[in-house]
Design a protein around this motif. Structure first.
Motif, short mmCIF file in Angstrom:
data_model
loop_
_atom_site.label_atom_id
_atom_site.label_comp_id
_atom_site.label_asym_id
_atom_site.label_seq_id
_atom_site.Cartn_x
_atom_site.Cartn_y
_atom_site.Cartn_z
N LYS A 1 0.83 -1.21 0.00
CA LYS A 1 0.00 0.00 0.00
C LYS A 1 0.87 1.27 0.00
CE LYS A 1 -1.85 -1.55 3.83
NZ LYS A 1 -1.18 -2.86 3.87
N SER A 2 1.81 1.32 0.94
CA SER A 2 2.62 2.54 1.07
C SER A 2 3.50 2.73 -0.17
CB SER A 2 3.50 2.45 2.31
OG SER A 2 2.69 2.26 3.46
N THR A 3 4.04 1.63 -0.69
CA THR A 3 4.90 1.72 -1.87
C THR A 3 4.10 2.26 -3.06
OG1 THR A 3 6.11 -0.20 -1.06
CG2 THR A 3 6.46 0.39 -3.36
N ALA B 1 5.19 7.93 2.76
CA ALA B 1 4.92 6.86 3.74
C ALA B 1 6.13 5.95 3.81
CB ALA B 1 3.70 6.06 3.29
N VAL B 2 6.43 5.47 5.00
CA VAL B 2 7.61 4.61 5.14
C VAL B 2 7.28 3.18 4.73
CG1 VAL B 2 8.70 6.08 6.86
CG2 VAL B 2 7.23 4.21 7.63
N VAL B 3 8.33 2.49 4.31
CA VAL B 3 8.17 1.17 3.69
C VAL B 3 9.21 0.23 4.27
CG1 VAL B 3 8.62 -0.05 1.51
CG2 VAL B 3 7.26 2.05 1.50
N THR C 1 4.23 -2.09 9.01
CA THR C 1 5.13 -0.93 9.06
C THR C 1 4.31 0.35 9.30
OG1 THR C 1 6.54 -2.07 7.47
CG2 THR C 1 6.96 0.28 7.80
N THR C 2 3.24 0.52 8.55
CA THR C 2 2.42 1.73 8.67
C THR C 2 1.52 1.63 9.91
OG1 THR C 2 2.41 1.88 6.28
CG2 THR C 2 0.76 3.22 7.44
N ARG C 3 1.46 2.74 10.68
CA ARG C 3 0.64 2.70 11.91
C ARG C 3 -0.55 3.66 11.88
NH1 ARG C 3 5.33 2.28 16.46
NH2 ARG C 3 5.67 0.06 16.21
N LEU D 1 -5.37 7.67 0.72
CA LEU D 1 -5.32 7.42 2.16
C LEU D 1 -4.62 6.09 2.37
CD1 LEU D 1 -8.99 8.49 2.97
CD2 LEU D 1 -6.93 9.74 3.63
N ASP D 2 -3.35 6.15 2.74
CA ASP D 2 -2.61 4.93 3.06
C ASP D 2 -3.04 4.51 4.47
OD1 ASP D 2 -0.78 2.86 3.08
OD2 ASP D 2 0.93 4.14 3.59
N THR D 3 -3.10 3.21 4.70
CA THR D 3 -3.62 2.73 5.99
C THR D 3 -2.72 1.63 6.55
OG1 THR D 3 -4.94 0.98 4.92
CG2 THR D 3 -6.02 3.11 5.24
#
Ligand SMILES: Nc1nc2c(ncn2[C@@H]2O[C@H](COP(=O)(O)OP(=O)(O)OP(=O)(O)O)[C@@H](O)[C@H]2O)c(=O)[nH]1
Ligand SMILES: [Mg+2]
Length: 327
Positions: A19-21, A32-34, A40-42, A59-61
């Protein structure tokens, strides 16, 4: 003005689905960090992505996962992800195409179809990893597997409905969209597809906004990313970063941050033998911060033990930015 479109696109899926990538690839920058580790994502992270006349608001989740028996941190991460569905104009449900559709995907996807009032699309990620010598065959098989699982979920929803009741499934297609976030052409196509689904609306953010998160949040995340990348299997899940000081001094940005761990022995592990681990984390984090801020950075890291912060409402709000709510 009348041609302008703008809408929210929720990126939902299991941890590590990509998702973040995918959001970063669409934005053309790292917001967003990967990491290769799951969860990884909070938080919910908004990424503003102008595409022609459309402003796509991604909206990254956090990855949705089963949370029975896990700390409140996991419960709140998953609840945050589900809460984003209510804000979206389109929901993309991401699945790692190489791992394939898992039993949990059917559970989560069923819940999504049963609750979402907006269109949903399945996106199979990391398709670049399909074995190159037999790519065509692999890609067809991946699409067919996901397609049949999606059909099964829809059949289950229909059979569990009260007799005579119409089952409304707001799925744009039963066939997944196959993409690689590492292939620019796929990313352009994905952005184009998403932009076409967005409603007519004035843009909600300025043309040059990237996110609604303050600089400090993004910097804290970039430091936390190094915990995920450089610490062993378990430790990053119970560690957080609190930025204590963020100050621009001429050409230099001074950042002081605490690495919060929840057990005494974790502190020694983060510091490492003769401070080697924390030094290496600090070095990589500084380089990443300098790239992001395009400024020279002076970074100081301290390690603090805050026992059981991963189960405390107040500390989860303070260290992980996770909202307090009644459960
Ligand atoms: N080859 C390849 N790797 C990918 C792709 N997308 C993501 N990855 C890798 O998959 C791993 C997980 O990616 P993330 O973007 O952190 O996944 P996520 O869904 O945000 O994960 P959580 O935040 O834990 O829920 C990382 O190692 C990425 O580099 C892709 O399209 N191709
Ligand atoms: Mg993520």
């Amino acid at each position: 003005m009348q041609n302008k479109k703008c809408g929210y696109v929720a990126l939902l899926g299991q941890p590590n689905a990509g998702k973040s990538t995918l959001m970063n690839a669409c934005l053309g920058t790292k917001l967003a960090v990967v990491s290769a580790k799951p969860q990884t994502t909070r938080n919910r992270i908004l990424g503003v992505c102008p595409t022609g006349d459309t402003q796509i608001l991604f909206l990254d989740t956090p990855g949705i996962h089963k949370t029975a028996g896990l700390p409140k941190l996991n419960v709140k991460m998953t609840a945050t992800a589900w809460s984003v569905v209510g804000d979206a104009d389109l929901v993309c449900y991401l699945v790692d195409s190489i791992d394939g559709w898992a039993a949990e995907d059917s559970i989560f996807f069923k819940k999504l179809l049963a609750t979402s009032s907006v269109p949903v699309i399945v996106v199979a990620t990391k398709i670049d990893k399909a074995k190159s010598e037999i790519v065509e065959k692999n890609v067809m098989e991946i699409a067919a597997q996901i397609n049949s699982c999606v059909d099964e979920v829809i059949a289950q929803l229909s059979s569990s409905a009260v007799e005579g009741a119409e089952v409304k499934v707001n799925l744009l297609s039963r066939i997944p969209m196959l993409i690689s976030a590492k292939r620019p052409a796929d990313v352009v196509n994905f952005r184009q597809f998403v932009s076409e689904q967005m409603p007519v609306s004035p843009w909600l953010y300025s043309a040059d906004d990237l996110t609604d998160r303050p600089q400090q949040f993004v910097c804290g995340e970039l430091i936390r990313e190094q915990l995920f990348r450089q610490l062993g299997q378990e430790l990053p899940y119970s560690a957080a970063i609190k930025v204590e000081r963020f100050e621009n001094k001429g050409r230099l940005t001074v950042i002081q941050a605490s690495v919060i761990v929840h057990k005494d022995n974790h502190k020694a592990m983060v510091i490492g033998a003769r401070g080697a681990r924390i030094k290496s984390i600090g070095q990589a984090a500084r380089e990443s911060l300098e790239k992001h801020l395009e400024r020279q950075v002076h970074l100081e890291l301290f390690v603090k033990v805050q026992s059981n912060w991963i189960d405390s409402d107040n500390l989860l709000a303070e260290y992980a930015g996770l909202e307090k709510w009644e459960e």
